[in-house]
Motif scaffolding. Sequence first.
Motif, PDB file in Angstrom:
ATOM      1  N   GLY A  21       0.816  -1.208   0.000  1.00  0.00           N
ATOM      2  CA  GLY A  21       0.000   0.000   0.000  1.00  0.00           C
ATOM      3  C   GLY A  21       0.850   1.257   0.000  1.00  0.00           C
ATOM      4  N   MET A  22       1.926   1.241   0.798  1.00  0.00           N
ATOM      5  CA  MET A  22       2.834   2.380   0.829  1.00  0.00           C
ATOM      6  C   MET A  22       3.496   2.579  -0.532  1.00  0.00           C
ATOM      7  N   ASP A  23       3.879   1.453  -1.155  1.00  0.00           N
ATOM      8  CA  ASP A  23       4.532   1.515  -2.463  1.00  0.00           C
ATOM      9  C   ASP A  23       3.594   2.109  -3.509  1.00  0.00           C
ATOM     10  N   ARG A  24       2.337   1.698  -3.490  1.00  0.00           N
ATOM     11  CA  ARG A  24       1.374   2.229  -4.457  1.00  0.00           C
ATOM     12  C   ARG A  24       1.151   3.722  -4.252  1.00  0.00           C
ATOM     13  N   ALA A  25       1.081   4.146  -2.991  1.00  0.00           N
ATOM     14  CA  ALA A  25       0.873   5.570  -2.703  1.00  0.00           C
ATOM     15  C   ALA A  25       2.031   6.420  -3.214  1.00  0.00           C
ATOM     16  N   LEU A  26       3.260   5.922  -3.030  1.00  0.00           N
ATOM     17  CA  LEU A  26       4.433   6.645  -3.519  1.00  0.00           C
ATOM     18  C   LEU A  26       4.487   6.633  -5.041  1.00  0.00           C
ATOM     19  N   GLU A  27       4.188   5.479  -5.651  1.00  0.00           N
ATOM     20  CA  GLU A  27       4.272   5.351  -7.103  1.00  0.00           C
ATOM     21  C   GLU A  27       3.288   6.268  -7.818  1.00  0.00           C
ATOM     22  N   THR A  28       2.161   6.549  -7.162  1.00  0.00           N
ATOM     23  CA  THR A  28       1.153   7.419  -7.757  1.00  0.00           C
ATOM     24  C   THR A  28       1.733   8.783  -8.122  1.00  0.00           C
ATOM     25  N   VAL A  29       2.600   9.297  -7.261  1.00  0.00           N
ATOM     26  CA  VAL A  29       3.167  10.625  -7.498  1.00  0.00           C
ATOM     27  C   VAL A  29       4.595  10.550  -8.037  1.00  0.00           C
ATOM     28  N   GLY A  31       6.359   8.244  -9.839  1.00  0.00           N
ATOM     29  CA  GLY A  31       6.651   7.201 -10.812  1.00  0.00           C
ATOM     30  C   GLY A  31       7.988   7.437 -11.480  1.00  0.00           C
ATOM     31  N   ALA A  32       8.505   6.421 -12.117  1.00  0.00           N
ATOM     32  CA  ALA A  32       9.853   6.493 -12.686  1.00  0.00           C
ATOM     33  C   ALA A  32       9.996   7.567 -13.747  1.00  0.00           C
ATOM     34  N   ASP A  33       8.889   7.903 -14.436  1.00  0.00           N
ATOM     35  CA  ASP A  33       8.994   8.939 -15.469  1.00  0.00           C
ATOM     36  C   ASP A  33       8.787  10.334 -14.914  1.00  0.00           C
ATOM     37  N   GLY A  34       8.658  10.422 -13.561  1.00  0.00           N
ATOM     38  CA  GLY A  34       8.563  11.734 -12.921  1.00  0.00           C
ATOM     39  C   GLY A  34       7.201  12.370 -12.999  1.00  0.00           C
ATOM     40  N   SER A  35       6.195  11.625 -13.515  1.00  0.00           N
ATOM     41  CA  SER A  35       4.861  12.223 -13.639  1.00  0.00           C
ATOM     42  C   SER A  35       3.778  11.367 -13.018  1.00  0.00           C
ATOM     43  N   GLY A  36       4.196  10.475 -12.118  1.00  0.00           N
ATOM     44  CA  GLY A  36       3.178   9.693 -11.447  1.00  0.00           C
ATOM     45  C   GLY A  36       2.980   8.313 -12.029  1.00  0.00           C
ATOM     46  N   GLY A  37       3.778   7.918 -12.959  1.00  0.00           N
ATOM     47  CA  GLY A  37       3.654   6.582 -13.515  1.00  0.00           C
ATOM     48  C   GLY A  37       4.877   6.260 -14.320  1.00  0.00           C
ATOM     49  N   GLY A  38       5.110   5.016 -14.700  1.00  0.00           N
ATOM     50  CA  GLY A  38       6.275   4.718 -15.511  1.00  0.00           C
ATOM     51  C   GLY A  38       6.575   3.251 -15.481  1.00  0.00           C
ATOM     52  N   VAL A  75       4.083  17.206   2.311  1.00  0.00           N
ATOM     53  CA  VAL A  75       5.028  17.248   1.185  1.00  0.00           C
ATOM     54  C   VAL A  75       4.456  16.495  -0.015  1.00  0.00           C
ATOM     55  N   MET A  76       3.893  15.304   0.225  1.00  0.00           N
ATOM     56  CA  MET A  76       3.346  14.502  -0.867  1.00  0.00           C
ATOM     57  C   MET A  76       2.147  15.185  -1.518  1.00  0.00           C
ATOM     58  N   GLN A  77       1.299  15.824  -0.724  1.00  0.00           N
ATOM     59  CA  GLN A  77       0.179  16.581  -1.292  1.00  0.00           C
ATOM     60  C   GLN A  77       0.682  17.693  -2.198  1.00  0.00           C
ATOM     61  N   ARG A  78       1.686  18.427  -1.712  1.00  0.00           N
ATOM     62  CA  ARG A  78       2.233  19.535  -2.493  1.00  0.00           C
ATOM     63  C   ARG A  78       2.802  19.025  -3.809  1.00  0.00           C
ATOM     64  N   ASP A  79       3.532  17.909  -3.753  1.00  0.00           N
ATOM     65  CA  ASP A  79       4.121  17.348  -4.965  1.00  0.00           C
ATOM     66  C   ASP A  79       3.044  16.844  -5.919  1.00  0.00           C
ATOM     67  N   ALA A  80       1.975  16.283  -5.376  1.00  0.00           N
ATOM     68  CA  ALA A  80       0.886  15.803  -6.230  1.00  0.00           C
ATOM     69  C   ALA A  80       0.215  16.965  -6.955  1.00  0.00           C
TER      70      ALA A  80
END
Length: 373
Positions: A21-29, A31-38, A75-80
């Motif tokens: 669950g933690m991994d999915r939450a981080l990956e949402t914002v 992601g490897a391509d820097g835009s939330g997915g990759g 921080v995560m909200q701001r980045d999202a």
Amino acid sequence: MVLGGGDADGTGCALGTADSGMDRALETVYGADGSGGGTRSGGGSRAGGLGASAPHVSRWLGDIRTYFPSSVVQVMQRDAIDRLGLSSLLLEPEMLEAVEPDVHLVGTLLSLKAAMPQTSRETARAVVRKVVAELERRLAARTRAALTGALDRSAKVGRPRHRDIDWDRTIRANLKNYLPEHGTVVPERLVGYGRAAQSVKKEVVLCIDQSGSMASSVVHASVFGAVLGSMRTLDTRLVVFDTGVVDLTDALDDPVDVLFGTQLGGGTDINRALAYCQSRISRPSETIVVLISDLYEGGIRKEMLGRVAAMKDAGVQFVTLLALSDEGAPSYDRDHAAALAALGAPAFACTPDHFPEVMAAAIEKRPIPVPED
């Protein structure tokens, strides 16, 4: 932090439920391509992102509060908001109720308020009020204590009671009366701390740049303006500006009203703002002007510097804060900052915790404690 990936990134170890669950939450914002997915090495594509779906955002906001502490959530909200373009979703009441309030979110809401539907405005005000209340709780008591002490010390009393004697000033004032044979100073004149009085002792003008880059500074300055405005021995004026000038002094008793009276964005005309502030000064030698701006001037540079010089020559204590926030080193016009410093008007960034000390020094007319870079 690396939690997972395709085939656990070659480790052969699967993540547990909480870690997944933690991994999915981080990956949402992130992601490897820097835009939330990759796509991660060692496996298939891992799609992330929140899209424009309010239910998905609400679920994600709940997840990150489950897995991370409040400071990380902010921080995560701001980045999202920045990475995934979620600003428009903050116009929806259910989203505003779900987010973790902080200064940066307040800045975003203020920049969106013109587009905010009526159904969202009261929720937005509640979010802003929560942040403002926390800032007041943290900063108000310390500010009042520091400034009350400075106001009392700045008033010299010629015939003080024993408990009110300022021994440091008294000794310095009577050094000429030192008797070497007795090893003592005979105090012909006692200098004491002034007793608290109901009359106004100092005038303070907060002149705040409301361009978009100054959002956090506007929030903190509004809170400090309300605190200073509540002190009867200070006459406080709060002015905000971009290419126009708005005097929000009448709203000082409620910093939320001050914030909703600002309009983040637009250009900058510092010269015009200083002209207005200068016209409102009635006791120059007892006035402190605090300009809060990154100094990217769109007005007339020569006139701006001339106004600062004129106020200084009249006895005004003039301080420029390049930022009033906890965000670290700000971007600012270095040429203008150097020109102001050459006029004896220090220009520096200041954290909210340092602001009371700056104001206390200005009240006592001693050197301003400029933080080290």
